[in-house]
Scaffold this active site. Structure first.
Site, short mmCIF file in Angstrom:
data_model
loop_
_atom_site.label_atom_id
_atom_site.label_comp_id
_atom_site.label_asym_id
_atom_site.label_seq_id
_atom_site.Cartn_x
_atom_site.Cartn_y
_atom_site.Cartn_z
N TYR A 80 17.09 30.30 6.80
CA TYR A 80 15.98 31.13 7.29
C TYR A 80 16.03 31.31 8.81
O TYR A 80 16.26 30.35 9.55
CB TYR A 80 14.64 30.48 6.95
CG TYR A 80 14.30 30.49 5.48
CD1 TYR A 80 14.12 31.69 4.79
CD2 TYR A 80 14.13 29.30 4.78
CE1 TYR A 80 13.79 31.70 3.44
CE2 TYR A 80 13.80 29.29 3.45
CZ TYR A 80 13.63 30.50 2.77
OH TYR A 80 13.31 30.50 1.45
N ARG A 121 0.71 -11.32 6.43
CA ARG A 121 0.76 -10.07 5.67
C ARG A 121 2.05 -9.33 6.02
O ARG A 121 2.15 -8.71 7.08
CB ARG A 121 -0.47 -9.21 5.99
CG ARG A 121 -1.80 -9.93 5.74
CD ARG A 121 -2.98 -8.98 5.89
NE ARG A 121 -3.06 -8.32 7.19
CZ ARG A 121 -3.73 -8.78 8.23
NH1 ARG A 121 -4.42 -9.91 8.14
NH2 ARG A 121 -3.74 -8.11 9.37
N HIS A 152 -6.54 -7.62 12.44
CA HIS A 152 -5.27 -6.88 12.47
C HIS A 152 -4.92 -6.55 13.91
O HIS A 152 -5.76 -6.08 14.66
CB HIS A 152 -5.43 -5.59 11.65
CG HIS A 152 -4.16 -4.83 11.43
ND1 HIS A 152 -3.02 -5.42 10.94
CD2 HIS A 152 -3.85 -3.53 11.61
CE1 HIS A 152 -2.07 -4.50 10.84
NE2 HIS A 152 -2.54 -3.35 11.24
N LYS A 191 0.84 -1.20 0.00
CA LYS A 191 0.00 0.00 0.00
C LYS A 191 0.88 1.26 0.00
O LYS A 191 2.08 1.18 0.31
CB LYS A 191 -0.91 -0.01 1.23
CG LYS A 191 -0.15 -0.05 2.56
CD LYS A 191 -1.08 -0.42 3.71
CE LYS A 191 -0.33 -0.40 5.04
NZ LYS A 191 -1.08 -1.07 6.12
N ARG A 233 -11.20 -0.07 14.15
CA ARG A 233 -10.98 0.66 12.89
C ARG A 233 -12.03 0.19 11.88
O ARG A 233 -13.01 0.87 11.66
CB ARG A 233 -9.54 0.40 12.41
CG ARG A 233 -9.11 1.25 11.25
CD ARG A 233 -7.62 1.20 11.01
NE ARG A 233 -7.13 -0.09 10.52
CZ ARG A 233 -5.87 -0.31 10.15
NH1 ARG A 233 -4.98 0.66 10.21
NH2 ARG A 233 -5.49 -1.50 9.72
N CYS A 273 15.29 24.02 4.16
CA CYS A 273 14.38 24.80 3.32
C CYS A 273 13.52 23.85 2.48
O CYS A 273 13.65 22.64 2.59
CB CYS A 273 15.17 25.72 2.39
SG CYS A 273 16.44 26.70 3.21
N MET A 274 12.67 24.42 1.64
CA MET A 274 11.81 23.57 0.82
C MET A 274 12.63 22.68 -0.12
O MET A 274 12.31 21.51 -0.32
CB MET A 274 10.83 24.43 0.01
CG MET A 274 9.72 23.61 -0.65
SD MET A 274 8.61 24.60 -1.64
CE MET A 274 7.73 25.54 -0.40
N ASP A 275 13.71 23.24 -0.66
CA ASP A 275 14.44 22.53 -1.72
C ASP A 275 15.94 22.42 -1.48
O ASP A 275 16.66 21.90 -2.34
CB ASP A 275 14.22 23.24 -3.06
CG ASP A 275 12.78 23.67 -3.22
OD1 ASP A 275 11.91 22.78 -3.26
OD2 ASP A 275 12.52 24.89 -3.26
C1 LIG Z 1 -0.45 -2.03 6.85
C2 LIG Z 1 -1.07 -3.29 7.23
C3 LIG Z 1 -0.31 -4.47 7.35
C4 LIG Z 1 1.20 -4.48 7.31
O1 LIG Z 1 1.69 -4.03 8.54
P1 LIG Z 1 3.28 -3.95 8.82
O2 LIG Z 1 3.39 -3.48 10.21
O3 LIG Z 1 3.81 -2.94 7.85
O4 LIG Z 1 3.81 -5.30 8.55
C5 LIG Z 1 -0.98 -5.66 7.56
N1 LIG Z 1 -2.32 -5.70 7.67
C6 LIG Z 1 -3.08 -4.59 7.59
C7 LIG Z 1 -4.56 -4.71 7.74
C8 LIG Z 1 -2.49 -3.35 7.38
O5 LIG Z 1 -3.25 -2.25 7.31
#
Ligand SMILES: *Cc1c(COP(=O)(O)O)cnc(C)c1O
Length: 400
Positions: free
Chosen positions: A290, A245, A188, A54, A158, A337-339
């Site tokens: 700055y 995951r 999760h 993601k 969540r 700075c920005m850049d």
């Molecule tokens: C982001 C996420 C993960 C991965 O988590 P990590 O800590 O980066 O391994 C797994 N499951 C869900 C639902 C997530 O949102």
């Protein structure tokens, strides 16, 4: 540098070397694959691995990573946060299953059904929408259904159905919805990255008890049950179930300082490099950047680096952070700075305009990790990686 190339379609007329002079993130896909293999080797044999890519692969680049992982048999598929991230993968030839971890709005369902992209499902109206879309496509003679993963809330508050009678009712309804195939179910962990894993184990037990109810009361054996993130892959491998995951650690970052650092070998896969664009000697008493928040306390040699918070390099590193030049630490002087920002090269006598500057990574015996940069800037490592933005070109080793 020759090993690292721009992804296909991102090549420029100037050539990779020139394009990457100002700043460049160098990502080693071989290291990413090895991190994933090391994580896989820590969980029971046969456990599927879902690569969480993601937010453009936590800033490392979802498409190049997925294209590389297409060739690895042990990777079951990918997780994204949004439908658009999943579509981008499909547009780039990525074929393995994709799970969208967050809520997906109904406008995306048609294309998801067509392209085998699985939503996380937990609202009754999603069931209705999916049935409508599948029936619509079937009316056109298409033999389709939608594979889904049920999200269960075991403590994040969540998304997800509750692991109780309501949750059972929801899963029964999903199972009876025309056009839906329940491929997976997941939860999760909110606290798997802590030294004390009591809460994570309680969560896992709660989830397991719910899965047993789903099996016993609904007679349903959902093929892919999953709950583990990087932290639990490392510290609770017994919680792996059918699939894990893998997120942050595949990139070579740690879920937290409290996660064990000696159980799975995880190596950083990104270097952020720039080049000095200007060096000057400043007399004692000269303000830098700055607000004049830094004033030279002696004659100093100061180098300008052409990177800034406009690239996602944190402004909170002002007067705090450092970079590596010719294997030596050069501290940031004054505000970022920005850049652009300035560093102290008074004691790095070899430093010249055009020399390589390492903002993240290793040069000689000196290293700056994303974790350290996070600590120095008061930011979370995940956040810092995601914030390195599009203005920074990414180049890859091991690109396919
Ligand atoms: C982001 C996420 C993960 C991965 O988590 P990590 O800590 O980066 O391994 C797994 N499951 C869900 C639902 C997530 O949102």
């Amino acid at each position: 540098m020759q090993d690292y190339v721009l992804p296909h379609g991102n090549e420029t007329e100037y050539g990779c070397e020139s394009h990457c002079m100002r700043v460049c993130a160098r990502i080693d896909l071989d290291v990413i694959v090895q991190n994933l293999k090391n994580m896989r080797d820590n969980v029971p044999e046969g456990t599927k691995v879902l690569a969480v890519i993601k937010t453009d692969g936590y800033g490392f680049g979802a498409v190049p990573i997925a294209r590389r992982l297409e060739q690895e048999d042990f990777i079951w598929g990918y997780a994204t946060a949004t439908a658009e991230e999943a579509f981008e993968l499909r547009d780039n030839g990525v074929k393995k299953p994709i799970l969208v971890l967050g809520y997906t709005f109904p406008y995306a369902y048609d294309r998801m059904i067509e392209e085998g992209i699985r939503p996380a499902v937990f609202r009754y109206d999603m069931l209705d929408e999916i049935r409508n879309r599948v029936e619509h496509l079937r009316a056109q003679g298409r033999d389709v259904s939608m594979k889904i993963h049920i999200a269960v809330d075991t403590g994040m508050s969540r998304i997800g159905v509750t692991p109780d009678d309501d949750g059972i009712r929801f899963i029964k309804a999903a199972n009876e919805t025309n056009g839906i195939e329940i491929e997976g179910i997941f939860t999760h962990f909110a606290r798997a990255d802590e030294a004390d894993l009591t809460n994570a184990h309680e969560t896992k037990d709660l989830y397991k008890a719910f899965l047993a109810r789903v099996h016993d009361e609904l007679g349903l054996n959902i093929p892919i049950k999953h709950c583990a993130n990087s932290a639990s892959i490392i510290d609770m491998p017994e919680s792996s179930m059918d699939m894990v995951r893998a997120g942050v650690s595949l990139y070579g970052m740690w879920p937290s300082e409290e996660t064990s650092h000696n159980k799975v070998i995880i190596k950083p896969s990104m270097e952020l490099v720039s080049h000095i664009v200007y060096i000057k000697d400043l007399p004692k008493g000269t303000p830098v950047s700055y607000g004049g928040t830094f004033v030279t306390d002696r004659t100093m040699r100061v180098a300008t680096i052409p990177v800034g918070y406009g690239d996602g390099y944190p402004r909170s590193l002002s007067n705090k952070g450092f970079v590596i030049i010719n294997g030596q630490k050069a501290r940031i002087l004054g505000r970022v700075c920005m850049d652009q920002f300035m560093v102290d090269v008074t004691d790095i006598v070899t430093a010249r305009e055009g020399d390589k500057v390492t903002l993240i990574g290793r040069d000689g015996d000196m290293e700056i990790t994303i974790e350290e940069l996070g600590d120095m800037s008061g930011r979370f490592n995940y956040e810092l990686a995601c914030d390195l933005n599009k203005r920074i070109p990414r180049v890859y080793k091991g690109l396919v």
